[in-house]
Design an enzyme around this catalytic site. Structure first.
Site, PDB file in Angstrom:
ATOM      1  N   HIS B 236      -9.197  15.045  -2.189  1.00 54.64           N
ATOM      2  CA  HIS B 236      -9.509  14.459  -0.891  1.00 54.64           C
ATOM      3  C   HIS B 236     -10.906  13.877  -0.832  1.00 54.64           C
ATOM      4  O   HIS B 236     -11.123  12.792  -0.322  1.00 54.64           O
ATOM      5  CB  HIS B 236      -9.285  15.417   0.269  1.00 54.64           C
ATOM      6  CG  HIS B 236      -9.180  14.647   1.542  1.00 54.64           C
ATOM      7  ND1 HIS B 236      -8.093  13.866   1.845  1.00 54.64           N
ATOM      8  CD2 HIS B 236     -10.064  14.441   2.521  1.00 54.64           C
ATOM      9  CE1 HIS B 236      -8.307  13.227   2.964  1.00 54.64           C
ATOM     10  NE2 HIS B 236      -9.488  13.558   3.398  1.00 54.64           N
ATOM     11  N   TYR B 240     -13.478   9.964   0.216  1.00 52.13           N
ATOM     12  CA  TYR B 240     -14.733   9.719   0.945  1.00 52.13           C
ATOM     13  C   TYR B 240     -15.764   9.070   0.052  1.00 52.13           C
ATOM     14  O   TYR B 240     -16.585   8.275   0.509  1.00 52.13           O
ATOM     15  CB  TYR B 240     -15.248  11.017   1.566  1.00 52.13           C
ATOM     16  CG  TYR B 240     -14.318  11.459   2.657  1.00 52.13           C
ATOM     17  CD1 TYR B 240     -14.257  10.736   3.845  1.00 52.13           C
ATOM     18  CD2 TYR B 240     -13.433  12.497   2.477  1.00 52.13           C
ATOM     19  CE1 TYR B 240     -13.358  11.071   4.827  1.00 52.13           C
ATOM     20  CE2 TYR B 240     -12.526  12.845   3.457  1.00 52.13           C
ATOM     21  CZ  TYR B 240     -12.494  12.127   4.622  1.00 52.13           C
ATOM     22  OH  TYR B 240     -11.595  12.449   5.587  1.00 52.13           O
ATOM     23  N   HIS B 387      -0.130   5.550   3.778  1.00 57.83           N
ATOM     24  CA  HIS B 387      -1.374   5.960   4.432  1.00 57.83           C
ATOM     25  C   HIS B 387      -2.590   5.620   3.576  1.00 57.83           C
ATOM     26  O   HIS B 387      -3.535   4.985   4.043  1.00 57.83           O
ATOM     27  CB  HIS B 387      -1.333   7.463   4.713  1.00 57.83           C
ATOM     28  CG  HIS B 387      -2.664   8.037   5.077  1.00 57.83           C
ATOM     29  ND1 HIS B 387      -3.248   7.843   6.313  1.00 57.83           N
ATOM     30  CD2 HIS B 387      -3.551   8.766   4.361  1.00 57.83           C
ATOM     31  CE1 HIS B 387      -4.425   8.444   6.344  1.00 57.83           C
ATOM     32  NE2 HIS B 387      -4.635   9.010   5.176  1.00 57.83           N
ATOM     33  N   PHE B 388      -2.571   6.007   2.296  1.00 55.65           N
ATOM     34  CA  PHE B 388      -3.810   5.782   1.537  1.00 55.65           C
ATOM     35  C   PHE B 388      -4.003   4.328   1.125  1.00 55.65           C
ATOM     36  O   PHE B 388      -5.119   3.908   0.872  1.00 55.65           O
ATOM     37  CB  PHE B 388      -3.998   6.797   0.394  1.00 55.65           C
ATOM     38  CG  PHE B 388      -3.068   6.713  -0.779  1.00 55.65           C
ATOM     39  CD1 PHE B 388      -3.101   5.635  -1.651  1.00 55.65           C
ATOM     40  CD2 PHE B 388      -2.195   7.761  -1.051  1.00 55.65           C
ATOM     41  CE1 PHE B 388      -2.261   5.585  -2.750  1.00 55.65           C
ATOM     42  CE2 PHE B 388      -1.353   7.719  -2.160  1.00 55.65           C
ATOM     43  CZ  PHE B 388      -1.384   6.621  -3.010  1.00 55.65           C
ATOM     44  N   HIS B 389      -2.908   3.550   1.098  1.00 55.50           N
ATOM     45  CA  HIS B 389      -3.122   2.122   0.876  1.00 55.50           C
ATOM     46  C   HIS B 389      -3.791   1.486   2.080  1.00 55.50           C
ATOM     47  O   HIS B 389      -4.609   0.575   1.940  1.00 55.50           O
ATOM     48  CB  HIS B 389      -1.808   1.406   0.537  1.00 55.50           C
ATOM     49  CG  HIS B 389      -1.458   1.497  -0.923  1.00 55.50           C
ATOM     50  ND1 HIS B 389      -0.881   2.606  -1.480  1.00 55.50           N
ATOM     51  CD2 HIS B 389      -1.644   0.623  -1.963  1.00 55.50           C
ATOM     52  CE1 HIS B 389      -0.709   2.412  -2.794  1.00 55.50           C
ATOM     53  NE2 HIS B 389      -1.169   1.219  -3.102  1.00 55.50           N
ATOM     54  N   ARG B 450       8.284   9.657  -2.472  1.00 56.26           N
ATOM     55  CA  ARG B 450       7.384   8.747  -3.156  1.00 56.26           C
ATOM     56  C   ARG B 450       7.656   8.786  -4.656  1.00 56.26           C
ATOM     57  O   ARG B 450       8.314   9.680  -5.164  1.00 56.26           O
ATOM     58  CB  ARG B 450       5.932   9.094  -2.848  1.00 56.26           C
ATOM     59  CG  ARG B 450       5.459  10.388  -3.444  1.00 56.26           C
ATOM     60  CD  ARG B 450       4.074  10.758  -2.965  1.00 56.26           C
ATOM     61  NE  ARG B 450       3.043   9.976  -3.636  1.00 56.26           N
ATOM     62  CZ  ARG B 450       1.756  10.344  -3.697  1.00 56.26           C
ATOM     63  NH1 ARG B 450       1.354  11.450  -3.095  1.00 56.26           N
ATOM     64  NH2 ARG B 450       0.868   9.602  -4.312  1.00 56.26           N
ATOM     65  N   ARG B 451       7.151   7.783  -5.341  1.00 55.11           N
ATOM     66  CA  ARG B 451       7.212   7.697  -6.805  1.00 55.11           C
ATOM     67  C   ARG B 451       8.634   7.641  -7.354  1.00 55.11           C
ATOM     68  O   ARG B 451       8.942   8.247  -8.359  1.00 55.11           O
ATOM     69  CB  ARG B 451       6.450   8.868  -7.424  1.00 55.11           C
ATOM     70  CG  ARG B 451       4.975   8.754  -7.132  1.00 55.11           C
ATOM     71  CD  ARG B 451       4.218   9.987  -7.482  1.00 55.11           C
ATOM     72  NE  ARG B 451       2.791   9.679  -7.538  1.00 55.11           N
ATOM     73  CZ  ARG B 451       1.841  10.584  -7.750  1.00 55.11           C
ATOM     74  NH1 ARG B 451       2.164  11.829  -7.926  1.00 55.11           N
ATOM     75  NH2 ARG B 451       0.586  10.238  -7.783  1.00 55.11           N
TER      76      ARG B 451
END
Lengths: 172, 559
Positions: B236, B240, B387-389, B450-451
């Site tokens: 995580h 950041y 989300h992370f894209h 996913r994946r």
């Protein structure tokens, strides 16, 4: 200590932020402590290599003859399943609607995951550990149980089937 | 690349009169950032291929082997190589200009660069040949070729040289300027360097002590539960580490580009410090669904996970207020009249606004991920990459683009090839990211894991997915075009005959520029110790438990 310069409007905004964060904490604590809504976290180990044998840690819980849906002596429905490349065993199970069911999963080989769409049945299956989830289903019908962690090049083909039927139609 | 090399030597010649620290900053900045953007443009079309392959619409593309080699390479290049080299380049450039002092050792900096680059080349060989299709998360007991892990480790080791460089630079500056306030921009860069040292320790321990010994045959077994715990330490906080430069640019470069002033310098420091302290010790929301950690620890990490929303909410306020100030200074009146007066034709200003919009929506999505119980609805579904894209590919990367548009002319002395093209590129990236990630989130809610490289499920649920796959395809096509527009603009800038007039690199001034700040907002040592304590509390027992719970170990598996 020196004070820092904070604009009055910003001071109000900081107060709003504090309320938002507190609210998210309180809601989650309420459901965790009062409704016992916890993610699967049983920290229980098992020897994945000897999963199929009747000795060793686990005492044959995941031996082939012991897999599937059973009712324990307290009347609680229990599902014992093995996740292994590239399926869930048993591959198809029938379960009743609206009844609490305890699932126990173990991996035979690598890391797997499982998810039944539109439900909160979701867990990682880590070799060396047993995953336990207790939940109940709120929709009737046929659902796939899908592997949701990359477990090899045929990961997409790893799935089983769960059929949810009305309570009165369910029999063991 | 030849054009770039000739440019670098041109810089060296033309800047003979320029101070040494400035030319070093430029060279290290340019080389690191070109490696970053090269990795980006190699990895970008892979994303388009993956969306197409996965949709099952193009039978000729179907290949699980190629798909998983591609997705592993895409992840490693975008998440580790692109981000790390960009951050290093931006950091070296910032250290030179904001502190106006020599780097303590130029050789040391270049050594780090070469080690990291060598590591990338090494890791690329097994990745591209399908010998390390283990994803960028490489969870044991599945293992790839040892060269992949050794290369990845070298990349991290090289980046540690950069971290040390940044921390030494700030320490030296403080010694030479007692009592003065470290420029906000450098305070941010240095705290991010320290954050990276903390962040990368988890994955480094996993790779060096667990995976590499097994892949080399030195040990026979390992514990996947411990490996996942160590990886959550990194997984995580690394986000950041990537996002930090985006915030730094919003606070210390955007206000000046917008023709205004920063609303608050001090709150920027508060946000940076909070982003640091609540980044690493909260990694367990990646393990909510894991059996090897107990519920109490997960709940503890939940509190910290929600705390990271605080620096983001502070930043949202400060940046919006800063934009308003700039709009009003340029004649904007009334409640919303200032909006139209903002310098929307400046890439840094436009990038900031678009990044903020994506962060707002992506952040609320993150609340679901962070939720102790709601997480089970979306864990490991397509919601997560969606989300992370949006947060990394969207918010963060659009700021990397904006920085490049701002910096390139000032580094190489040639005017940006086309500002209009830059604006079109930022807008198309923004829309491309929405069109790609909105259906991606929905696919997750509809239960798609996913994946997966194909959708073989013969159920009514799988039929629901098809239209969203098509929309994603359109979105990724737009993103790919947009990415190439960006690279073309940079390359054409190198070839531009028009000279850049404004070569000055100066940073934003706040409305109340502080002459003094509390020691806690001007120094890292307290926060470093605080991090140590917080880490012992939140990761101490969860890691030590593996010494005595007696997990039967796993043997390595191929994929």
């Amino acid at each position: 200590m020196m004070a820092i310069h904070i604009h009055p409007l910003e001071r109000k905004w900081l107060f709003v932020i504090a309320v938002i964060i507190l609210l998210t904490w309180v809601v989650q604590l309420y459901y965790a402590l009062n409704k016992s809504t916890h993610p699967p976290s049983n920290v229980e180990v098992i020897d994945s290599v000897r999963l199929h044998l009747n000795d060793g840690i686990g005492g044959g819980e995941f031996a082939e003859t012991n897999l599937g849906v059973k009712r324990d002596k307290n009347g609680q429905l229990r599902v014992t399943m093995v996740a292994a490349r590239y399926s869930f065993y048993p591959q198809e199970i029938v379960l009743p609607l609206g009844e609490s069911i305890t699932f126990r999963f173990a991996s035979f080989d690598v890391l797997h995951g499982l998810h039944v769409p539109f439900s909160n049945l979701n867990s990682m299956v880590v070799p060396g550990y047993i995953s336990e989830v207790t939940t109940e289903f709120t929709r009737e019908g046929e659902f796939p149980i899908l592997c949701n962690e990359y477990c090899g090049t045929a990961h997409a083909f790893m799935y089983g089937k769960i059929k949810i039927v009305a309570k009165e139609k369910f029999k063991l | 690349m030849a054009a770039i090399e000739s440019d670098v030597s041109a810089i060296i010649q033309s800047n003979a009169q320029e101070s040494e620290h400035i030319s070093t900053a430029k060279k290290l900045g340019l080389w690191n950032m070109w490696v970053a953007f090269t990795a980006f443009i190699i990895a970008l079309p892979m994303g388009l291929y993956q969306v197409a392959e996965r949709s099952d619409l193009f039978p000729a593309l179907e290949s699980a082997q190629v798909y998983y080699a591609s997705i592993s390479t895409h992840g490693v290049l975008m998440a580790y190589v692109f981000s790390t080299f960009f951050i290093m380049g931006f950091g070296y450039h910032t250290a030179g200009y904001s502190l106006q002092q020599k780097l303590w050792s130029t050789k040391f900096a270049w050594s780090g660069f070469i080690i990291a680059l060598f590591g990338v080349v090494l890791a690329a060989i097994p990745l591209l040949t399908g010998n390390a299709s283990v994803m960028y998360t490489f969870y044991p007991p599945e293992v790839g070729h040892p060269i992949f892990y050794i290369g990845a480790t070298l990349l991290i080791v090289g980046s540690w040289f950069w971290s040390v460089d940044m921390i030494v630079a700030m320490t030296q500056w403080k010694k030479a300027n007692p009592g003065k306030v470290v420029p906000l921009v450098m305070f941010g860069v240095t705290i991010n360097a320290l954050l990276w040292l903390w962040t990368s320790a988890g994955v480094a321990a996993e790779v060096v002590f667990q995976i590499i010994p097994v892949t080399l045959g030195l040990t026979e077994t390992f514990d996947p539960g411990l490996a996942r715990t160590l990886f959550s330490w990194t997984l995580h906080a690394i986000v950041y580490f990537w996002l930090f430069p985006a915030y730094i640019v919003m606070y210390s470069i955007m206000p000046k580009e917008a023709g205004g002033k920063l609303f608050s310098d001090e709150m920027g420091r508060v946000a940076f410090v909070m982003l640091f302290i609540f980044s690493v010790p909260i990694g367990f929301h990646h393990l909510y669904m894991d059996p090897q950690q107990a519920a109490g620890w997960k709940l503890l990490h939940m509190f910290g996970t929600f705390m990271v929303a605080v620096p983001t909410l502070i930043t949202g306020f400060t940046i919006l207020a800063t934009l308003e100030i700039s709009g009003r200074l340029r004649g904007g009146k009334g409640l919303l009249g200032w909006v139209s007066r903002i310098k929307w034709d400046n890439p840094v200003v436009l990038g900031t606004a678009l990044a903020m919009l994506m962060l707002t929506v992506g952040g609320w999505g993150g609340v679901i991920n962070a939720s102790y119980s709601m997480n089970s609805l979306i864990h490991n579904t397509q919601w997560v990459p969606g989300h992370f894209h949006l947060i990394y590919g969207g918010t963060t990367v659009i700021m990397y683009f904006a920085v490049a548009y701002w910096l390139w002319p000032k580094i190489i002395g040639r005017a940006l090839y086309s500002n209009k093209m830059a604006l079109i590129q930022l807008w198309s990236w923004f829309f491309g990211m929405w069109i790609t990630t909105a259906p991606w989130h929905i696919l997750g809610l509809l239960g798609q894991p996913r994946r997966v490289n194909t959708l073989p499920y013969d159920t009514a649920i799988a039929a629901l997915w098809d239209p969203y796959e098509m929309v994603m395809l359109a979105g990724s096509l737009l993103l790919t075009v947009s990415g190439f527009l960006f690279i073309i603009n940079l390359v054409m800038t190198h070839l531009n005959t028009r000279k850049q007039d404004d070569m000055s690199v100066t940073y934003a001034v706040a409305v109340h520029q502080p002459m003094h700040v509390p020691k806690l907002l001007n120094s890292l040592s307290f926060w470093n110790w605080a991090m140590l304590c917080y880490m012992i509390i939140s990761y101490g027992y969860p890691i030590i438990q593996f010494a005595f719970i007696g997990t039967p170990q796993s043997t390595p598996w191929s994929y």
